[in-house]
Design a protein around this motif. Sequence first.
Motif, short mmCIF file in Angstrom:
data_model
loop_
_atom_site.label_atom_id
_atom_site.label_comp_id
_atom_site.label_asym_id
_atom_site.label_seq_id
_atom_site.Cartn_x
_atom_site.Cartn_y
_atom_site.Cartn_z
N GLN A 241 44.34 -15.54 40.83
CA GLN A 241 44.87 -14.38 41.55
C GLN A 241 45.58 -13.40 40.64
O GLN A 241 45.86 -12.27 41.04
N LEU A 242 45.89 -13.83 39.41
CA LEU A 242 46.54 -12.94 38.44
C LEU A 242 45.55 -12.27 37.51
O LEU A 242 45.95 -11.48 36.66
N TRP A 243 44.28 -12.58 37.63
CA TRP A 243 43.29 -12.01 36.74
C TRP A 243 43.04 -10.54 37.05
O TRP A 243 43.06 -10.11 38.20
N LYS A 244 42.81 -9.77 36.01
CA LYS A 244 42.45 -8.37 36.12
C LYS A 244 40.95 -8.22 35.86
O LYS A 244 40.32 -9.10 35.28
N PRO A 245 40.35 -7.13 36.32
CA PRO A 245 38.91 -6.93 36.06
C PRO A 245 38.64 -6.78 34.57
O PRO A 245 39.51 -6.33 33.80
N PRO A 246 37.45 -7.14 34.13
CA PRO A 246 37.13 -7.02 32.69
C PRO A 246 37.12 -5.56 32.25
O PRO A 246 36.84 -4.65 33.03
N VAL A 247 37.43 -5.36 30.97
CA VAL A 247 37.47 -4.01 30.41
C VAL A 247 36.27 -3.74 29.52
O VAL A 247 36.11 -2.61 29.05
N GLY A 248 35.44 -4.74 29.27
CA GLY A 248 34.30 -4.52 28.41
C GLY A 248 33.37 -5.72 28.38
O GLY A 248 33.60 -6.73 29.04
N VAL A 249 32.33 -5.57 27.60
CA VAL A 249 31.30 -6.60 27.45
C VAL A 249 31.06 -6.82 25.96
O VAL A 249 30.94 -5.85 25.20
N LEU A 250 31.02 -8.07 25.56
CA LEU A 250 30.73 -8.44 24.18
C LEU A 250 29.37 -9.10 24.14
O LEU A 250 29.11 -10.06 24.87
N GLU A 251 28.50 -8.59 23.27
CA GLU A 251 27.16 -9.15 23.10
C GLU A 251 27.02 -9.67 21.67
O GLU A 251 27.38 -8.98 20.72
N LEU A 252 26.49 -10.86 21.55
CA LEU A 252 26.32 -11.52 20.25
C LEU A 252 24.88 -11.96 20.09
O LEU A 252 24.33 -12.65 20.96
N GLY A 253 24.29 -11.56 18.99
CA GLY A 253 22.97 -12.03 18.61
C GLY A 253 23.06 -12.90 17.38
O GLY A 253 23.48 -12.43 16.32
N ILE A 254 22.74 -14.19 17.52
CA ILE A 254 22.73 -15.11 16.39
C ILE A 254 21.33 -15.09 15.81
O ILE A 254 20.39 -15.64 16.39
N LEU A 255 21.16 -14.41 14.69
CA LEU A 255 19.83 -14.16 14.15
C LEU A 255 19.31 -15.33 13.34
O LEU A 255 18.36 -16.01 13.73
N ASN A 256 19.94 -15.59 12.19
CA ASN A 256 19.43 -16.64 11.32
C ASN A 256 20.51 -17.01 10.32
O ASN A 256 21.54 -16.35 10.21
N ALA A 257 20.27 -18.08 9.61
CA ALA A 257 21.12 -18.49 8.49
C ALA A 257 20.24 -18.59 7.25
O ALA A 257 19.02 -18.81 7.35
N ASP A 258 20.88 -18.43 6.09
CA ASP A 258 20.10 -18.40 4.86
C ASP A 258 20.87 -19.12 3.76
O ASP A 258 22.10 -19.04 3.68
N GLY A 259 20.13 -19.83 2.91
CA GLY A 259 20.73 -20.49 1.76
C GLY A 259 21.73 -21.57 2.13
O GLY A 259 22.73 -21.73 1.43
N LEU A 260 21.48 -22.30 3.20
CA LEU A 260 22.42 -23.32 3.63
C LEU A 260 22.47 -24.48 2.65
O LEU A 260 21.47 -24.81 1.99
N HIS A 261 23.63 -25.08 2.56
CA HIS A 261 23.81 -26.23 1.69
C HIS A 261 23.22 -27.45 2.36
O HIS A 261 23.46 -27.70 3.54
N GLN B 138 20.58 -14.66 21.99
CA GLN B 138 21.57 -13.65 22.34
C GLN B 138 22.40 -14.13 23.54
O GLN B 138 21.87 -14.72 24.48
N TYR B 139 23.72 -13.84 23.48
CA TYR B 139 24.63 -14.26 24.53
C TYR B 139 25.60 -13.12 24.84
O TYR B 139 25.82 -12.22 24.03
N THR B 140 26.18 -13.18 26.04
CA THR B 140 27.05 -12.11 26.53
C THR B 140 28.32 -12.72 27.12
O THR B 140 28.27 -13.76 27.78
N TRP B 141 29.45 -12.03 26.87
CA TRP B 141 30.74 -12.43 27.44
C TRP B 141 31.42 -11.21 28.06
O TRP B 141 31.23 -10.08 27.58
N GLU B 142 32.22 -11.44 29.09
CA GLU B 142 33.11 -10.41 29.61
C GLU B 142 34.40 -10.41 28.79
O GLU B 142 34.93 -11.47 28.46
N VAL B 143 34.89 -9.23 28.48
CA VAL B 143 36.10 -9.08 27.68
C VAL B 143 37.22 -8.60 28.58
O VAL B 143 37.09 -7.58 29.27
N PHE B 144 38.34 -9.33 28.59
CA PHE B 144 39.50 -8.97 29.39
C PHE B 144 40.62 -8.40 28.53
O PHE B 144 41.55 -7.80 29.06
N ASP B 145 40.55 -8.62 27.23
CA ASP B 145 41.56 -8.07 26.33
C ASP B 145 40.91 -7.94 24.95
O ASP B 145 40.35 -8.91 24.44
N PRO B 146 40.98 -6.76 24.33
CA PRO B 146 40.33 -6.62 23.02
C PRO B 146 41.07 -7.32 21.90
O PRO B 146 40.49 -7.52 20.82
#
Length: 977
Positions: free
Chosen positions: A562-582, A622-630
Amino acid sequence: MSNLKLGVEVVGAHDLVPKDGQGSSDAFVELHFDGQKFRTTTKDKDLNPVWNESFYFNVSDPNNLPNLNLEAYVYNHNKANNSKSFLGKVRLTGTSFVPYSDALVFFKPASRNGIFRAYRFILKRISTTSRSSKVVPNRFPDDKAERRRTFHHLPNPKVSQQQHSSPAAPQPTMNYGAQEMKSEPQGPKIMHMFSGSPSQPVDYSLKETSPFLGGGRIVGGRVIRGDRPTSTYDLVEQMTYLFVRVVKARDLPPKDMTGSLDPFVEVKVGNYKGTTKYYEKKQNPEWNEVFAFARDRVQSSVMDVVVKDKDMLKDDFVGIVRFDLNEIPTRVPPDSPLAPEWYRLEDRKREKSKAGELMLAVWYGTQADEAFPDAWHSDAISPTDSSSNVSTHIRSKVYHSPRLWYVRVRVIEAQDLIVSDKNRFPDVYVKVQIGNQVLKTKANQARSLNPVWNEDLMFVASEPFEDHLILSIEDRVGPSKDETIGKVAIPLNSVEKRADDRIVRSQWVHIEKSMSAALDGEQAKKDKFSSRLHLCVCLDGGYHVLDESTYYSSDLRPTAKQLWKPPVGVLELGILNADGLHPMKTRDGKGTSDTYCVAKYGQKWVRTRTIINSLSPKYNEQYTWEVFDPATVLTVGVFDNSHIGGSNGNKDMKIGKVRIRISTLETGRVYTHSYPLLVLHPSGVKKMGELHLAIRFSYTSFANMMFLYSRPLLPKMHYIRPLSVMQQDMLRHQAVNVVAARLGRAEPPLRKEVVEYMSDVNSHLWSMRRSKANFFRLMSVFSGLFAVGKWFGEVCMWKNPITTVLVHLLFVMLVCFPELILPTVFLYMFLIGLWNYRYRPRYPPHMNTRISYADAVHPDELDEEFDTFPTSRSPEMVRLRYDRLRSVAGRIQTVVGDVATQGERVQGLLSWRDPRATTIFVIFCLVAAVVLYVTPFQVLALLAGCYFMRHPRFRHKTPSVPINFFRRLPARTDSML
């Protein structure tokens, strides 16, 4: 002996051959020159070690220098038998040595048995210097020299190094140059490779990329549309998959002599093969399993779906369905899922048989398909392994951490306690337990049958509430011997919840005592008696339950919805690849890794699919999150899956992580960077590879976003009823354990070591390295004040008469017109802000080895940091470290004491501890009051300023009168033991 010396700096090595049987090597370098030998430190478990160590050889005969050779031998240290095995060798003739002014870093292939390996390199800095020359340290003395660095450009058409001061050379070649230092006329010169920050090594810096993603090519954070169609998954490269959904079968013929059938389905495309689970004695099985084959890896034009009967020796053939891959339809979301169809099974001769029917759905799609997360992936396994035994542990999943509550228990008092020994008053305390969390009150000092504690205890609980709050009253009857007087259990789902600071009513609960029957085997029974316990229990939802490090959090909302405020933004993350891993393990004599990524933000955790047998895996998820505080942080970690070729006690090994603060991202911009994965090991900091990410943050309302900057960072309860530092550390530890236990019950489980690494559970433990890093951070913060103080001192000493005269004029103007002081200050800061806009960071901040003090840490300090708590080292080692800690703490104690002394001297001005000093100060105050009443303030300020900025001719080398008076004031140091 001549004054000439040969300086050699061993920087690092690349792509060494694994020698320790675990896909890695413990490498060190031996240098031989003119009968002298030096050896670097050993870098454990590292195929790309970095040393940055310098050595100086004496040159016996400078005239014979061209005939001398420098030899560098690379060895692997075998710790089992304390021996070494040869990895490679480099030989440099004396004709290749250059003066210190022309010294540079270059690559040299290492040879073994006369055969050059082009993939193995050693970086060296070779120079000759005279003993009379001034040796310049491996750091720039001032900012001016720092800006005159040499740029080191790596030839990669897709990767460009981030640079602030000047762009790199555009030619795709290695560009070297010499950097002249400010020194004596005959002093040496030095060059540095450019890194993205003033002190970060180039190999540990961020790299901006320009990949072609679903929405087009990303250049400079902007999307340049290409020929490819846009997609909802526009932050990752589109990958086309052949999806096969095996639903069920009917009317399968019996195969065994008993008339039964153990059916399973095998889907084969080229060299890739996926199998469903099998059912025992079932002719109408239902699987409902999905297989995804990467289209770019399919080397066949047909696909076979074969139904087989599981057998001990050889699986029996039941029937087959064959598809032409050129005739399979394409499905693009948001189209509805493709309806499965019944297919008649054929025999080996491609004739319709009475072998039954199989329901299938076959289509082409991308990773945006809803069947993608639960599918069996061909690009996640090797072509010759169906990996059916580990398929549940390699799929991508989304997890939601449980909602955490603070449980506040106030133990007030107890009445009418009944103890076994009637002749003594009990020494009682209350033990409170929720799951694995146990806290105790203090023992009651006034021993009585009606003890009073009035203590607050706090715990962490998660929804749904499965545990009970158990309170037991314990009587300490002897040393290490406690006797339980009674217990009470309260279900957490019956406890009152609150979202604010309202008062919760206390309650009396009856204590229950467990009574065991004598010897007749009667079951234990509970007997209520007159003893009561007075307590107050509530679930506090007005707090944000901290389950991460104090320095960064991914969520700042309170628990109560009940104390939550509406989100102020959206964060999108694309995890592409990794390279030269040990490589993290050895398989078939080669070093390899089975990696997956975990991203955490807020209550949502995501896990990519595991890519097996690859040191350059491609995820493209690719994944998406709601942002409530930057002012929050996204964390992405890379781990090695221990379920495939499990080792290391079946723990998923950490490869590295990336932290990105949302507030540092520009709105709407797509950030595509390659992040180095840096991990601190007992042997030092190591780069375990690079992780390629695409990130975009967009807001929903600009007004709400800006309004957040005026709101408190944490919920209101943190300020009304603040928690102590000790409580925060304890509750944070409990919260991580609760989240790890809950996520460990998922399928596939998110293991405890993963949750702890992502949450930085050990960030509060003592570390000499962190202490040094924080000290230098503090010095960096105050460096601006120190620079201003130094500049003002030069003004007062008239080092530059023109500057001093201008400062005098500005000072006189501000004194005569004091109303201009504040406008001038704010206008100056406004202009500084505009000037710094052109130098603003173009990429998110990343881990810095220099700021972390990880590149110059002593091995013993690293060993102390990785020691267990409590320690597992020998008493002698602990004694040495304790003495070192006492030495460091002694210096801190001295600084704190000096600050306290100055404060006590200020208090001593009017405390009459020194009657004569206080008399002088009181008379001075009276005179100052009279003078200030009759003299305009501008005149006094003008005289004071002119006095402080007076010419050195009117200054004395001894301290001034006010300073002498202040230093003579008494402090409380005389009263300390």
